[in-house]
Structures are given as C-alpha cells and as structure tokens.
Design a protein around this motif. Structure first.
Motif, mmCIF file in Angstrom:
data_model
loop_
_atom_site.group_PDB
_atom_site.id
_atom_site.type_symbol
_atom_site.label_atom_id
_atom_site.label_comp_id
_atom_site.label_asym_id
_atom_site.label_seq_id
_atom_site.Cartn_x
_atom_site.Cartn_y
_atom_site.Cartn_z
ATOM 1 N N LEU A 36 1.426 -6.952 4.556
ATOM 2 C CA LEU A 36 2.198 -8.232 4.575
ATOM 3 C C LEU A 36 1.665 -9.201 3.537
ATOM 4 O O LEU A 36 2.139 -10.130 2.705
ATOM 5 C CB LEU A 36 2.732 -8.921 5.781
ATOM 6 C CG LEU A 36 3.644 -8.128 6.836
ATOM 7 C CD1 LEU A 36 3.862 -8.648 8.154
ATOM 8 C CD2 LEU A 36 4.966 -7.812 5.964
ATOM 9 N N PHE A 37 0.338 -9.580 3.761
ATOM 10 C CA PHE A 37 -0.254 -10.419 2.729
ATOM 11 C C PHE A 37 -0.410 -10.107 1.226
ATOM 12 O O PHE A 37 -0.109 -10.633 0.398
ATOM 13 C CB PHE A 37 -1.800 -10.657 3.333
ATOM 14 C CG PHE A 37 -2.655 -11.338 2.404
ATOM 15 C CD1 PHE A 37 -2.368 -12.787 2.308
ATOM 16 C CD2 PHE A 37 -3.522 -10.837 1.760
ATOM 17 C CE1 PHE A 37 -3.278 -13.645 1.740
ATOM 18 C CE2 PHE A 37 -4.410 -11.550 0.740
ATOM 19 C CZ PHE A 37 -4.164 -12.923 0.577
ATOM 20 N N VAL A 45 -0.743 -2.793 -3.746
ATOM 21 C CA VAL A 45 -1.329 -2.104 -2.926
ATOM 22 C C VAL A 45 -0.739 -2.138 -1.648
ATOM 23 O O VAL A 45 -0.089 -3.066 -1.117
ATOM 24 C CB VAL A 45 -2.713 -2.835 -2.569
ATOM 25 C CG1 VAL A 45 -3.622 -1.834 -1.975
ATOM 26 C CG2 VAL A 45 -3.576 -3.224 -4.192
ATOM 27 N N TYR A 46 -0.683 -0.880 -0.924
ATOM 28 C CA TYR A 46 -0.083 -0.728 0.252
ATOM 29 C C TYR A 46 -1.022 0.421 1.097
ATOM 30 O O TYR A 46 -1.372 1.133 0.512
ATOM 31 C CB TYR A 46 1.481 -0.002 0.086
ATOM 32 C CG TYR A 46 1.929 0.476 1.294
ATOM 33 C CD1 TYR A 46 2.630 -0.548 2.070
ATOM 34 C CD2 TYR A 46 1.979 1.602 1.874
ATOM 35 C CE1 TYR A 46 3.262 -0.256 3.359
ATOM 36 C CE2 TYR A 46 2.369 1.967 2.796
ATOM 37 C CZ TYR A 46 3.140 0.934 3.734
ATOM 38 O OH TYR A 46 3.844 1.259 4.841
ATOM 39 N N TYR A 47 -1.438 -0.273 2.223
ATOM 40 C CA TYR A 47 -2.277 0.725 3.034
ATOM 41 C C TYR A 47 -1.443 1.370 4.133
ATOM 42 O O TYR A 47 -0.211 0.761 4.824
ATOM 43 C CB TYR A 47 -3.276 -0.164 3.862
ATOM 44 C CG TYR A 47 -4.285 -0.719 2.657
ATOM 45 C CD1 TYR A 47 -5.348 0.130 2.463
ATOM 46 C CD2 TYR A 47 -4.290 -2.085 2.343
ATOM 47 C CE1 TYR A 47 -6.172 -0.477 1.418
ATOM 48 C CE2 TYR A 47 -5.050 -2.583 1.745
ATOM 49 C CZ TYR A 47 -6.281 -1.473 1.197
ATOM 50 O OH TYR A 47 -7.028 -2.130 0.259
ATOM 51 N N ALA A 51 2.854 -0.502 10.345
ATOM 52 C CA ALA A 51 4.250 -0.316 10.918
ATOM 53 C C ALA A 51 5.330 -0.821 9.295
ATOM 54 O O ALA A 51 4.995 -1.548 8.619
ATOM 55 C CB ALA A 51 4.705 -1.636 11.693
ATOM 56 N N SER A 52 6.501 -0.015 9.423
ATOM 57 C CA SER A 52 7.347 -0.107 8.427
ATOM 58 C C SER A 52 8.321 -1.286 8.234
ATOM 59 O O SER A 52 8.508 -1.754 7.286
ATOM 60 C CB SER A 52 8.051 1.263 8.237
ATOM 61 O OG SER A 52 7.306 2.314 7.711
ATOM 62 N N VAL A 53 8.945 -1.513 9.513
ATOM 63 C CA VAL A 53 9.917 -2.448 9.495
ATOM 64 C C VAL A 53 9.468 -3.972 8.939
ATOM 65 O O VAL A 53 10.172 -4.613 8.107
ATOM 66 C CB VAL A 53 10.406 -2.554 11.022
ATOM 67 C CG1 VAL A 53 11.338 -3.654 11.225
ATOM 68 C CG2 VAL A 53 11.207 -1.295 11.373
ATOM 69 N N PRO A 54 8.231 -4.370 9.455
ATOM 70 C CA PRO A 54 7.907 -5.711 8.851
ATOM 71 C C PRO A 54 7.888 -5.587 7.275
ATOM 72 O O PRO A 54 8.247 -6.604 6.674
ATOM 73 C CB PRO A 54 6.618 -5.994 9.603
ATOM 74 C CG PRO A 54 6.427 -5.017 10.717
ATOM 75 C CD PRO A 54 7.407 -3.851 10.342
ATOM 76 N N TYR A 55 7.163 -4.441 7.010
ATOM 77 C CA TYR A 55 6.875 -4.619 5.341
ATOM 78 C C TYR A 55 8.182 -4.555 4.664
ATOM 79 O O TYR A 55 8.382 -5.336 3.780
ATOM 80 C CB TYR A 55 6.210 -3.231 4.970
ATOM 81 C CG TYR A 55 5.600 -3.220 3.603
ATOM 82 C CD1 TYR A 55 4.556 -4.000 3.204
ATOM 83 C CD2 TYR A 55 6.411 -2.381 2.878
ATOM 84 C CE1 TYR A 55 4.307 -3.666 1.916
ATOM 85 C CE2 TYR A 55 5.963 -2.177 1.401
ATOM 86 C CZ TYR A 55 5.152 -3.194 0.978
ATOM 87 O OH TYR A 55 4.685 -2.908 -0.440
#
Length: 187
Positions: A36-37, A45-47, A51-55
C-alpha cells in the motif's frame, strides 16, 4: 544412521505448525502495508504474500481520484485524493482484523480460523479482480500460487490447533511409575 521419526501428533510439533500459521498471518499484514505504501508513493513494485483486497481497492480509488475512469489518460504520477483516503481507511481496518487474528491466535486458535476465512475471501476477490479488471491470469499466476500457499499454511495451523485441543492437557499427563514387584526379595 537411523533418524528419529517425528511424532506429528506431539504437542511440540503441533505448536510449531500453529506458530508457522501465526507467522504467515503477520507477514500478510507486513507485506500488505508495504504494498500500500509503494502504491500511494507511485512505485512500480509489488510484493507477493499480501492481501489483495486492500491493494486493489486502493488502486481503484487512485484511478478514480486521478480521472483514469473518466478521462482515460494515465497520469505520470498519481495524487492521493478523497477516494484513496477512504480506501486506505478501509484497508487499515482489514489489516487490523489480520493483526487482531494474529494477537488472538497466541492464546486462542479461533484467530487462525478467522484469518483463514478472511484470506479465502481475499483469494476469491483476487480471482474476481483478475476476471473483471482483465488483469490477466498468466500475469498473476505467482499471486495465485502465493495465495494458495497462505491458505495451505493457515489451514495446517487450524488443523494443528484442532488436533492439539484433543490432546490431554499437560497436567493430565502423568509419567508412568516403574512397576513394583510384589514378590519377596531373595537373599
């Protein structure tokens, strides 16, 4: 060299499995916060292991704040607006749920069960996001694999907690006394 077989029904083994599931729960929180940050700070960049919903909720809110749905133009830099702020607040609540599950699971295994249910819902939402946002199944295959691993790890922890509950408590386990002979000693 003979190996000692692992007793998969021992309290120690089951505790390790539950600790692994707890570790997975806190990693979900940490990687989701990092993602999210990175998203709101315009990093590409995505790790995985998050969780997918917040992203995706925050990503859609960023698109709404920056007119992507109305103007169709992708800006060089996304600005955080009202929709994104609301999405981040909802994401914080979801992360707090995972954090509370992690805290509760130290003493009560119901925390692992709740985390498992939430992550299964998150996985279903990931599938829906990939289908409806046309993100591409192949491009997200690693995310699906990581979600499957997390579900497996949490399910193993929930199963271990159920098995451990059936074990006798540590106070009930009394070491066996050596058998006493009733015969008279010979001199």
């Amino acid at each position: 060299m003979a190996r000692n077989p692992i007793d998969k029904n021992s309290r120690q083994y089951l505790n390790r499995q539950m600790q692994g599931a707890r570790g997975t729960t806190i990693l979900i929180c940490l990687f989701t916060m990092i993602n999210l940050f990175l998203l709101v700070s315009n990093r590409d960049v995505y790790y995985l292991f998050s969780a997918s919903v917040p992203y995706y909720l925050t990503m859609i809110a960023l698109f709404m704040d920056n007119g992507l749905f109305t103007e169709g133009i992708i800006p060089d830099r996304f600005e955080v607006g009202n929709f994104t702020t609301i999405a981040l607040a909802i994401s914080a609540v979801l992360l707090i749920v995972y954090l509370v599950c992690w805290i509760i699971s130290k003493k009560k295994p119901i925390g692992l069960t709740i985390a498992l249910v939430f992550f299964c819902i998150d996985t279903a939402a990931l599938v829906a996001a990939v289908m409806f946002l046309e993100l591409g199944f192949v491009e997200n295959i690693l995310d699906f694999v990581c979600h499957a691993v997390v579900i497996w790890e949490l399910a193993v922890g929930v199963s271990a907690a159920a098995k451990q509950k059936k074990l006798p408590s540590e106070q009930e386990v009394v070491p066996a006394e050596p058998a006493r002979s009733t015969a008279s000693p010979e001199f």
